[in-house]
Write an enzyme that holds these catalytic residues in place. Structure first.
Site, PDB file in Angstrom:
ATOM      1  N   ASP A 113       0.774  -1.279   0.168  1.00 54.81           N
ATOM      2  CA  ASP A 113      -0.046  -0.005   0.063  1.00 54.81           C
ATOM      3  C   ASP A 113       0.952   1.366  -0.149  1.00 54.81           C
ATOM      4  OD1 ASP A 113      -2.476  -1.442   0.104  1.00 54.81           O
ATOM      5  OD2 ASP A 113      -2.533  -1.128   2.368  1.00 54.81           O
TER       6      ASP A 113
ATOM      7  N   ARG B 172      -1.236  -0.862  -8.692  1.00 48.81           N
ATOM      8  CA  ARG B 172      -2.642  -0.353  -8.170  1.00 48.81           C
ATOM      9  C   ARG B 172      -2.607   0.927  -8.136  1.00 48.81           C
ATOM     10  NH1 ARG B 172      -3.694  -1.153  -2.454  1.00 48.81           N
ATOM     11  NH2 ARG B 172      -4.241  -3.653  -2.572  1.00 48.81           N
TER      12      ARG B 172
HETATM   13  P1  FDA Z   1     -14.277   9.266  -4.383  1.00 52.08           P
HETATM   14  O1  FDA Z   1     -14.323   8.944  -2.915  1.00 52.08           O
HETATM   15  O2  FDA Z   1     -13.626  10.523  -4.857  1.00 52.08           O
HETATM   16  O3  FDA Z   1     -15.615   9.208  -4.869  1.00 52.08           O
HETATM   17  C1  FDA Z   1     -16.094   9.498  -6.264  1.00 52.08           C
HETATM   18  C2  FDA Z   1     -17.301   9.081  -6.635  1.00 52.08           C
HETATM   19  O4  FDA Z   1     -17.474   7.681  -6.667  1.00 52.08           O
HETATM   20  C3  FDA Z   1     -18.597   9.565  -6.003  1.00 52.08           C
HETATM   21  O5  FDA Z   1     -18.897  10.828  -6.269  1.00 52.08           O
HETATM   22  C4  FDA Z   1     -19.477   8.568  -6.210  1.00 52.08           C
HETATM   23  O6  FDA Z   1     -20.118   8.658  -7.358  1.00 52.08           O
HETATM   24  C5  FDA Z   1     -18.586   7.245  -6.161  1.00 52.08           C
HETATM   25  N1  FDA Z   1     -18.725   6.515  -4.827  1.00 52.08           N
HETATM   26  C6  FDA Z   1     -17.559   6.422  -4.041  1.00 52.08           C
HETATM   27  N2  FDA Z   1     -17.926   5.765  -2.967  1.00 52.08           N
HETATM   28  C7  FDA Z   1     -19.333   5.550  -3.216  1.00 52.08           C
HETATM   29  C8  FDA Z   1     -20.319   4.872  -2.273  1.00 52.08           C
HETATM   30  N3  FDA Z   1     -19.694   4.359  -1.094  1.00 52.08           N
HETATM   31  N4  FDA Z   1     -21.528   4.519  -2.689  1.00 52.08           N
HETATM   32  C9  FDA Z   1     -21.704   4.976  -4.121  1.00 52.08           C
HETATM   33  N5  FDA Z   1     -20.896   5.644  -4.842  1.00 52.08           N
HETATM   34  C10 FDA Z   1     -19.665   5.856  -4.266  1.00 52.08           C
HETATM   35  N6  FDA Z   1      -5.502   5.041  -0.685  1.00 52.08           N
HETATM   36  C11 FDA Z   1      -4.086   5.199  -0.615  1.00 52.08           C
HETATM   37  O7  FDA Z   1      -3.721   6.480  -0.294  1.00 52.08           O
HETATM   38  N7  FDA Z   1      -3.222   4.423  -0.581  1.00 52.08           N
HETATM   39  C12 FDA Z   1      -3.527   2.934  -0.733  1.00 52.08           C
HETATM   40  O8  FDA Z   1      -2.665   2.064  -0.785  1.00 52.08           O
HETATM   41  C13 FDA Z   1      -4.956   2.667  -1.040  1.00 52.08           C
HETATM   42  N8  FDA Z   1      -5.429   1.436  -1.225  1.00 52.08           N
HETATM   43  C14 FDA Z   1      -6.688   1.228  -1.893  1.00 52.08           C
HETATM   44  C15 FDA Z   1      -7.031   0.195  -2.216  1.00 52.08           C
HETATM   45  C16 FDA Z   1      -8.392  -0.319  -2.847  1.00 52.08           C
HETATM   46  C17 FDA Z   1      -8.642  -1.313  -3.425  1.00 52.08           C
HETATM   47  C18 FDA Z   1      -9.102   0.939  -2.936  1.00 52.08           C
HETATM   48  C19 FDA Z   1     -10.515   0.927  -3.592  1.00 52.08           C
HETATM   49  C20 FDA Z   1      -8.902   2.280  -2.476  1.00 52.08           C
HETATM   50  C21 FDA Z   1      -7.504   2.468  -2.023  1.00 52.08           C
HETATM   51  N9  FDA Z   1      -7.233   3.640  -1.282  1.00 52.08           N
HETATM   52  C22 FDA Z   1      -5.803   3.799  -0.987  1.00 52.08           C
HETATM   53  C23 FDA Z   1      -8.101   4.865  -1.208  1.00 52.08           C
HETATM   54  C24 FDA Z   1      -8.258   5.682  -2.285  1.00 52.08           C
HETATM   55  O9  FDA Z   1      -7.003   6.447  -2.287  1.00 52.08           O
HETATM   56  C25 FDA Z   1      -9.597   6.624  -1.920  1.00 52.08           C
HETATM   57  O10 FDA Z   1      -9.208   7.466  -0.589  1.00 52.08           O
HETATM   58  C26 FDA Z   1     -10.838   5.906  -1.898  1.00 52.08           C
HETATM   59  O11 FDA Z   1     -10.815   4.826  -2.639  1.00 52.08           O
HETATM   60  C27 FDA Z   1     -11.811   6.893  -2.261  1.00 52.08           C
HETATM   61  O12 FDA Z   1     -11.879   7.374  -3.564  1.00 52.08           O
HETATM   62  P2  FDA Z   1     -12.575   6.810  -4.663  1.00 52.08           P
HETATM   63  O13 FDA Z   1     -11.743   6.591  -6.051  1.00 52.08           O
HETATM   64  O14 FDA Z   1     -13.368   5.815  -4.481  1.00 52.08           O
HETATM   65  O15 FDA Z   1     -13.326   8.172  -5.252  1.00 52.08           O
END
Ligand code: FDA
Length: 288
Positions: A117, A167
């Site tokens: 990570d 990733r």
């Molecule tokens: P974001 O939170 O910006 O959401 C964008 C859009 O996605 C929303 O507007 C909505 O449309 C949709 N959405 C998001 N959540 C939803 C929900 N619960 N229900 C419905 N719609 C939703 N970070 C890091 O710094 N180091 C790491 O090693 C990792 N590792 C990691 C592994 C995996 C498998 C994941 C999925 C994430 C990480 N992260 C991470 C966390 C990542 O950096 C981030 O903080 C979160 O995934 C939130 O960002 P999103 O890309 O989901 O979009």
């Protein structure tokens, strides 16, 4: 007095259970088994970061070895994810290196994979340095890059040239504007740009719950001539479970990050901070 402190802690523990698969490895294995039954893969993570003593770092490394062996014993489809500060990077880089080598060797013996990570920006270069110093010898190690960092486009190009498994996520830590894009639009645009670059790396993993980002990544994979088994879409345990099944039904490889353990507070706090709906979930439940 003691009870007054225990009650809020119990409530928080209950709320965290939406995002955390339990305290012990076997709780998490049960969740992985349920995912596998729906054709979904997992990556197991023993929660913890910033080990402060050698003993803590060694214990965390030991738990990662136990995870790898337990995955093999029970035959679930899961790899593991870990943080380098959990296995000693903040105490002594040599200790983190020794621990990582032991974990990578055990994963290789068991034909498994270890994802490192990415943590806050103070650790980015140190994490990449340790990762790249071992990657040629242990190609079963992969890394995470964060689209909110300005440096990440260059890191993605480097990763493609060195043929490493990445990733891609948006990034979960609070970072200053000189090193990270402050606006969501810029982070999203950089995510899509980096996804297109990583479509040329081995088994790129697109970690996001954002449909627009997934659509852009799929388009990039298609343009690069990849088929559905060549890349992964990854999401977090407890978030958008219905979407996992929809993506799987379309034939995509879906992998869920399944965290477990007692050190859940920093992880839980990041989940609450990053999305209004997660925060509302806590407020609603605390109220009721
Ligand atoms: P974001 O939170 O910006 O959401 C964008 C859009 O996605 C929303 O507007 C909505 O449309 C949709 N959405 C998001 N959540 C939803 C929900 N619960 N229900 C419905 N719609 C939703 N970070 C890091 O710094 N180091 C790491 O090693 C990792 N590792 C990691 C592994 C995996 C498998 C994941 C999925 C994430 C990480 N992260 C991470 C966390 C990542 O950096 C981030 O903080 C979160 O995934 C939130 O960002 P999103 O890309 O989901 O979009």
């Amino acid at each position: 007095m003691r009870n007054a402190r225990i009650a809020p802690m119990r409530a928080l523990t209950f709320l965290a259970s939406r995002f955390v698969a339990g305290d012990a490895i076997d709780d998490a294995i049960s969740s992985v088994r349920a995912l596998n039954q729906d054709g979904i893969k997992a990556t197991l993570d023993n929660l913890g970061e910033d080990s402060l003593t050698r003993e803590q770092a060694l214990a965390a490394a030991e738990e990662n070895l136990v995870m790898l062996r337990r995955i093999a014993e029970v035959g679930v489809d899961s790899n593991i994810s870990l943080k380098l500060t959990q296995i000693g990077l903040a105490i002594d880089p040599a200790l983190a290196r020794e621990n990582l080598i032991r974990i990578a060797q055990e994963a290789a013996r068991l034909k498994n994979f270890v994802r490192i990570d990415m943590e806050g920006s103070a650790w980015t270069q140190k994490t990449l340095d340790l990762f790249y110093s071992l990657h040629d010898q242990y190609p079963n190690l992969g890394i995470v890059l964060q689209a909110y960092l300005r440096r990440t486009e260059a890191d993605c190009r480097d990763a493609v040239a060195r043929k490493v498994r990445v990733r891609l996520c948006k990034g979960a830590y609070k970072e200053p504007a000189d090193i990270a894009f402050p606006s969501k639009e810029d982070v999203n645009a950089n995510y899509d740009k980096c996804a297109a670059i990583l479509a040329r790396a081995p088994i790129p993993a697109f970690a996001t719950h954002d449909d627009a980002r997934i659509a852009a990544a799929l388009k990039a994979c298609d343009a690069a001539g990849l088929v559905k088994s060549d890349y992964e879409i990854q999401m977090l345990y407890g978030l958008r479970a219905k979407r996992w099944g929809e993506l799987r039904a379309k034939g995509h490889t879906v992998r869920i990050y399944v965290p477990y353990g007692t050190h859940w507070l920093p992880y839980f706090t990041r989940r609450i901070r990053e999305r209004k709906e997660n925060w509302m979930f806590v407020v609603r439940n605390l109220w009721s």
